[in-house]
Scaffold this active site. Structure first.
Site, PDB file in Angstrom:
ATOM      1  N   HIS A  13       2.703 -11.503  14.281  1.00 55.85           N
ATOM      2  CA  HIS A  13       3.786 -12.017  15.112  1.00 55.85           C
ATOM      3  C   HIS A  13       3.571 -13.493  15.479  1.00 55.85           C
ATOM      4  O   HIS A  13       4.502 -14.162  15.942  1.00 55.85           O
ATOM      5  CB  HIS A  13       3.901 -11.173  16.386  1.00 55.85           C
ATOM      6  CG  HIS A  13       5.306 -11.061  16.903  1.00 55.85           C
ATOM      7  ND1 HIS A  13       6.299 -11.954  16.566  1.00 55.85           N
ATOM      8  CD2 HIS A  13       5.893 -10.166  17.746  1.00 55.85           C
ATOM      9  CE1 HIS A  13       7.424 -11.627  17.162  1.00 55.85           C
ATOM     10  NE2 HIS A  13       7.209 -10.535  17.889  1.00 55.85           N
TER      11      HIS A  13
ATOM     12  N   THR B 146       0.845  -1.186   0.000  1.00 57.27           N
ATOM     13  CA  THR B 146       0.000   0.000   0.000  1.00 57.27           C
ATOM     14  C   THR B 146       0.883   1.238   0.000  1.00 57.27           C
ATOM     15  O   THR B 146       1.883   1.296   0.732  1.00 57.27           O
ATOM     16  CB  THR B 146      -0.948   0.018   1.219  1.00 57.27           C
ATOM     17  OG1 THR B 146      -1.716   1.229   1.202  1.00 57.27           O
ATOM     18  CG2 THR B 146      -0.189  -0.079   2.530  1.00 57.27           C
TER      19      THR B 146
END
Length: 494
Positions: free
Chosen positions: A465, A413
């Site tokens: 994560h 993006t």
């Protein structure tokens, strides 16, 4: 013979429904396929047509009654005296057509929806009742939570009846209107005024019920929708206007009312795409262990390379050399080196992808979408630029298909085109990472003990994560930085 009128089978997620509107009364005659009653659920309005000519003999469930799927709500007698009345309906439609040639009614149908799409919304009618249209003209846009589908005219003619107005929820292959093929505007003009003044056409069943509760008729409410259609907001405004004269009649200052009138607000329903974006972004925040790491890159080498070759590149490939091709090339190479970033979580499994489909965030009038650039590792710089340009044009024009939107292993993006200096992009599920590019801005930097003004850009990598460790994420981002600061490495694969 007496035939039962039953509620249609309701969708699995719908427990019950409401009898919205009876279009015929006991003793009235009707013809085959005429709609007898509207059944309203919390999602759609279901029409119950008759299977033959006949006369309504009983209504067991009146308007407003709560009913279940397949429940009997009335009965009718087939063929009782209907022979004389049947020609009357077609005659009205056929008689005007004699002056402009024979015409036939073609149903305007919602396209077949993809398997993953349960229903859709009537987004925009580009025509109104009585408008003349030509073959292949776009009549209406049907919006799903992913794409906008266009419904075009199958023949030349005039729009007859619009059954479902803008904002209505519809299903695949559902009838939403009628087209009088072969007719002209003059041939249908006599039929249009009767339809225009009908409150059934101007308001949905739920709006009509609200009008009844408020003691209003169609003439008391001014419709703000296309063709004068009445919304709930119009009814509420009419109620407020009806009660307003009593307040000023006492001693309310006119100036105060005018001051309040200047402070207006507009309430519009969220589009399906905007609702889907909101749901997916919230899901990404709540269902992933999202973390963002940052770095910065010196864009001078790429800017010098573009300045040197942009003219010959555009002349050779008939496309402009932009920054996105460098970003995609760098990301693809980094994904090869760090396969964990090119993976996703599916339940208790980790899915490693051996292909490189890159989602490119594109801003459209309907909202932010992420069409997919397929097999980016096999594309040249020109191929990447052309692919991104085609996706951007499709997004701008609302032409993106389901195939353009599905899949994608990693998202890029670029908020820098709008001036963003730094941001933390949100994951595009089920992907494990997203790269945010930002504004290129001249900043003083220390180079070999000296201060230089360089065009710098921040990079932001948001990642899950649960799947990607800090070492892997930082190594991935540093690899992108090194490839962008030394574009020759992209060609030498080092």
């Amino acid at each position: 013979m007496t035939t039962e009128i039953k509620v249609p089978v309701l969708p699995e997620s719908v427990a019950d429904a409401t009898v919205a509107t009876w279009h015929v009364q006991v003793g009235e005659k009707f013809s085959r396929d005429q709609v007898l009653v509207d059944i309203e659920t919390d999602k759609v309005v279901l029409e119950v047509p008759t299977t033959s000519d006949g006369v309504l003999t009983d209504i067991s469930q009146a308007e407003g009654a709560t009913v279940l799927g397949d429940q009997v709500i009335g009965t009718f007698s087939e063929g009782s005296g209907e022979g004389d009345a049947t020609p009357a309906v077609p005659q009205e439609a056929a008689a005007p057509a004699a002056s402009g040639g024979a015409s036939k009614v073609i149903d305007i149908i919602v396209p077949v929806l993809p398997e993953s799409v349960a229903d859709a919304t009537v987004a925009t009618w580009h025509v109104a009742e009585g408008d003349s249209v030509s073959v292949d003209q776009n009549l209406v846009d049907i919006e799903t939570d992913k794409v906008v589908l266009e419904v075009v005219a199958q023949d030349n003619g005039v729009i007859g009846k619009i059954i479902h107005a803008e904002g209505d929820t519809v299903l695949g292959s559902q009838k939403i209107g009628e087209l009088n093929a072969g007719a002209s505007v003059n041939t249908t003009a006599t039929a249009t005024p009767d339809q225009a003044i009908s409150s059934d056409e101007l308001a949905s069943p739920s709006v009509r019920r609200l009008m009844t509760e408020k003691g209003l008729s169609a003439g008391d409410v001014t419709g703000s929708g296309k063709g004068g259609r009445i919304s709930k907001e119009d009814v509420e405004a009419a109620v407020a206007a009806k009660s307003a004269p009593s307040a000023p009649a006492k001693s309310a200052p006119v100036a105060a009312v005018q001051d309040l009138g200047e402070r207006t607000q507009k309430r519009v329903p969220m589009t399906r795409l905007r609702k889907t974006i909101a749901t997916r972004l919230l899901e990404a925040k709540n269902s992933t262990a999202m973390l963002t790491t940052f770095n910065e890159v010196n864009m001078k080498p790429i800017m010098d390379l573009r300045a040197q070759y942009k003219d010959v590149f555009e002349k050779t490939h008939d496309t402009r050399l932009g920054f996105m091709s460098f970003y995609v090339k760098a990301v693809t190479e980094a994904l090869k080196r760090f396969p964990g970033v090119n993976a996703s979580i599916d339940g208790d499994d980790i899915v490693y992808h051996n292909f490189f489909d890159i989602s490119i965030a594109v801003s459209t009038p309907r909202g932010l979408v992420t069409p997919v650039l397929r097999d980016a590792d096999q594309l040249s710089m020109a191929g990447i630029e052309n692919g991104i340009r085609d996706l951007a044009i499709k997004g701008r024009d609302g032409k993106l298909a389901i195939a353009d939107m599905t899949g994608g292993n990693f998202t890029i993006t670029n908020g820098g085109v709008f001036g963003s200096l730094l941001s933390t992009p949100i994951l595009n599920l089920p992907q494990a990472a997203i790269l945010g590019m930002h504004k290129i801005q001249d900043r003083p930097m220390a180079v070999n003990g000296k201060v230089e003004i360089l065009p710098m850009m921040y990079l932001a990598l948001s990642y899950d994560h649960r799947l990607i460790d800090g070492k892997e994420s930082v190594g991935f981002l540093v690899t992108i930085k090194e490839l962008l600061e030394d574009p020759a490495r992209l060609l030498l694969d080092i």
